[in-house]
Design an enzyme around this catalytic site. Structure first.
Site, PDB file in Angstrom:
ATOM      1  N   LYS A  13       0.836  -1.209   0.000  1.00 17.94           N
ATOM      2  CA  LYS A  13       0.000   0.000   0.000  1.00 17.94           C
ATOM      3  C   LYS A  13       0.867   1.254   0.000  1.00 17.94           C
ATOM      4  O   LYS A  13       0.698   2.149  -0.821  1.00 17.94           O
ATOM      5  CB  LYS A  13      -0.931   0.022   1.225  1.00 17.94           C
ATOM      6  CG  LYS A  13      -1.862  -1.164   1.314  1.00 17.94           C
ATOM      7  CD  LYS A  13      -2.765  -1.082   2.525  1.00 17.94           C
ATOM      8  CE  LYS A  13      -2.080  -1.193   3.869  1.00 17.94           C
ATOM      9  NZ  LYS A  13      -1.417  -2.502   4.109  1.00 17.94           N
ATOM     10  N   ARG A  85     -10.065   0.221   8.392  1.00 16.08           N
ATOM     11  CA  ARG A  85      -9.603  -1.124   8.755  1.00 16.08           C
ATOM     12  C   ARG A  85     -10.689  -1.966   9.370  1.00 16.08           C
ATOM     13  O   ARG A  85     -10.437  -3.114   9.718  1.00 16.08           O
ATOM     14  CB  ARG A  85      -8.472  -1.045   9.800  1.00 16.08           C
ATOM     15  CG  ARG A  85      -7.351  -0.129   9.431  1.00 16.08           C
ATOM     16  CD  ARG A  85      -6.456  -0.836   8.456  1.00 16.08           C
ATOM     17  NE  ARG A  85      -5.342  -1.429   9.100  1.00 16.08           N
ATOM     18  CZ  ARG A  85      -4.073  -1.035   8.895  1.00 16.08           C
ATOM     19  NH1 ARG A  85      -3.796  -0.053   8.076  1.00 16.08           N
ATOM     20  NH2 ARG A  85      -3.096  -1.663   9.486  1.00 16.08           N
ATOM     21  N   ARG A 124      11.653  -6.082   5.235  1.00 11.88           N
ATOM     22  CA  ARG A 124      11.556  -4.611   5.159  1.00 11.88           C
ATOM     23  C   ARG A 124      12.524  -3.927   6.131  1.00 11.88           C
ATOM     24  O   ARG A 124      12.647  -4.299   7.285  1.00 11.88           O
ATOM     25  CB  ARG A 124      10.142  -4.161   5.489  1.00 11.88           C
ATOM     26  CG  ARG A 124      10.023  -2.630   5.570  1.00 11.88           C
ATOM     27  CD  ARG A 124       8.604  -2.143   5.525  1.00 11.88           C
ATOM     28  NE  ARG A 124       7.773  -2.718   6.561  1.00 11.88           N
ATOM     29  CZ  ARG A 124       6.447  -2.647   6.570  1.00 11.88           C
ATOM     30  NH1 ARG A 124       5.809  -2.029   5.615  1.00 11.88           N
ATOM     31  NH2 ARG A 124       5.772  -3.197   7.549  1.00 11.88           N
ATOM     32  N   ARG A 157      10.699  -1.988  11.498  1.00 17.01           N
ATOM     33  CA  ARG A 157       9.582  -1.376  12.208  1.00 17.01           C
ATOM     34  C   ARG A 157       9.287  -2.181  13.470  1.00 17.01           C
ATOM     35  O   ARG A 157       9.481  -3.392  13.479  1.00 17.01           O
ATOM     36  CB  ARG A 157       8.339  -1.386  11.297  1.00 17.01           C
ATOM     37  CG  ARG A 157       8.152  -0.055  10.609  1.00 17.01           C
ATOM     38  CD  ARG A 157       7.076  -0.046   9.578  1.00 17.01           C
ATOM     39  NE  ARG A 157       5.812  -0.663   9.943  1.00 17.01           N
ATOM     40  CZ  ARG A 157       4.740  -0.668   9.150  1.00 17.01           C
ATOM     41  NH1 ARG A 157       4.805  -0.069   7.972  1.00 17.01           N
ATOM     42  NH2 ARG A 157       3.632  -1.247   9.517  1.00 17.01           N
ATOM     43  N   ARG A 168      -0.976  -9.096  13.112  1.00 16.80           N
ATOM     44  CA  ARG A 168      -1.526  -8.099  12.158  1.00 16.80           C
ATOM     45  C   ARG A 168      -2.307  -8.808  11.050  1.00 16.80           C
ATOM     46  O   ARG A 168      -3.344  -8.329  10.622  1.00 16.80           O
ATOM     47  CB  ARG A 168      -0.376  -7.270  11.558  1.00 16.80           C
ATOM     48  CG  ARG A 168       0.179  -6.253  12.548  1.00 16.80           C
ATOM     49  CD  ARG A 168       1.565  -5.795  12.172  1.00 16.80           C
ATOM     50  NE  ARG A 168       1.636  -5.138  10.896  1.00 16.80           N
ATOM     51  CZ  ARG A 168       2.741  -5.055  10.160  1.00 16.80           C
ATOM     52  NH1 ARG A 168       3.870  -5.599  10.592  1.00 16.80           N
ATOM     53  NH2 ARG A 168       2.732  -4.435   9.022  1.00 16.80           N
TER      54      ARG A 168
END
Ligand code: AP5
Ligand code: MG
Length: 212
Positions: A13, A85, A124, A157, A168
């Site tokens: 996203k 969400r 990431r 993160r 998540r």
């Protein structure tokens, strides 16, 4: 153009809204980025937000919607990354925008299978200084774990730890189905395959946006 981008964690996203924002000159609110900026502060709200984000849970709707409302208020064009969400967030936004006569014009739902989600998230790395996002598998920095632009060490993160990633994904599956149905019923939903390289996915998204 008033668009919301949905999709599981790591679907791309953030990567895609950056490209869309540059291509079409539309401003973006990423609720996740807004919370990460907030968490750098040392106040009660930052502490409250951190207690949800670090566990992979959703921040309470009222807190999120305050930020969203302020951003979309009286804007002709905008992109939302990571909002809504859950169904309540979708309805809050819908009521607010309808009241202004500025309803969403489309919802891009990026789809990606779970193995690839996990690979993208565990790979990431982010620059703590400029926010540039890398991926050790797909888009590594030139020098090991240093930002190409700032030269500072890249970080993971706080919610990219394995157990938080799993949570998540669980929250995503629990909450998103009614949101997807809500926009499908309104004829606003466009599913986009998120597999493949960044530019392939961007071409698919452009086709959707240009066709509108
Ligand atoms: P948020 O920041 O929105 O996280 P997320 O939805 O879990 O999604 P990510 O940002 O992890 O992934 P992305 O889809 O943006 O992928 P990216 O482009 O980075 O939210 C974080 C937390 O904040 C939530 O858990 C919650 O606590 C809170 N929150 C946020 N919004 C909320 C709301 N509305 N209500 C309540 N709470 C909220 O890509 C991922 C990686 O893959 C990168 O390394 C990238 O380089 C790489 N990559 C991207 N595309 C490709 C590609 N095509 N090929 C190869 N690699 C790729
Ligand atoms: Mg993101």
């Amino acid at each position: 153009m008033r668009i919301a981008f949905l999709g599981p964690p790591g679907a791309g996203k953030g990567t895609q809204v950056d490209l869309v924002s540059r291509e079409y000159g539309v401003s973006v609110l990423s609720t996740g980025d807004a919370f990460r900026a907030m968490m750098k502060r040392e106040d009660k709200l930052a502490e409250r937000v951190r207690s949800y984000v670090e566990k992979g849970e959703l921040v309470p709707d009222e807190v999120v919607f305050e930020i969203v409302k302020e951003f979309v208020d009286n804007k002709d064009s905008f992109i939302l990354d990571g909002y809504p969400r859950n169904l309540r967030q979708a309805e809050l936004l819908d009521d607010f925008l309808e009241g202004k006569g500025l309803a969403l014009t489309g919802v891009v739902n990026i789809l990606l299978d779970e193995d690839e989600i996990v690979k993208r998230l565990t790979g990431r790395l982010v620059c703590p200084q400029c926010g540039r996002v890398y991926n050790i598998y797909y888009s590594p920095p030139r020098e090991d774990k240093l930002c190409d632009d700032c030269g500072v060490p890249l970080e993971r993160r706080i919610d990219d730890e394995d157990d938080v990633i799993r949570q998540r994904i669980k929250v995503y599956h629990r909450e998103m189905k009614p949101v997807v149905d809500f926009y499908q019923r309104k004829g606003l939903l466009f599913n986009v395959d998120g597999a493949g390289d960044i530019h392939e996915v961007f071409e698919r998204i452009k086709k959707v946006l240009d066709g509108k």
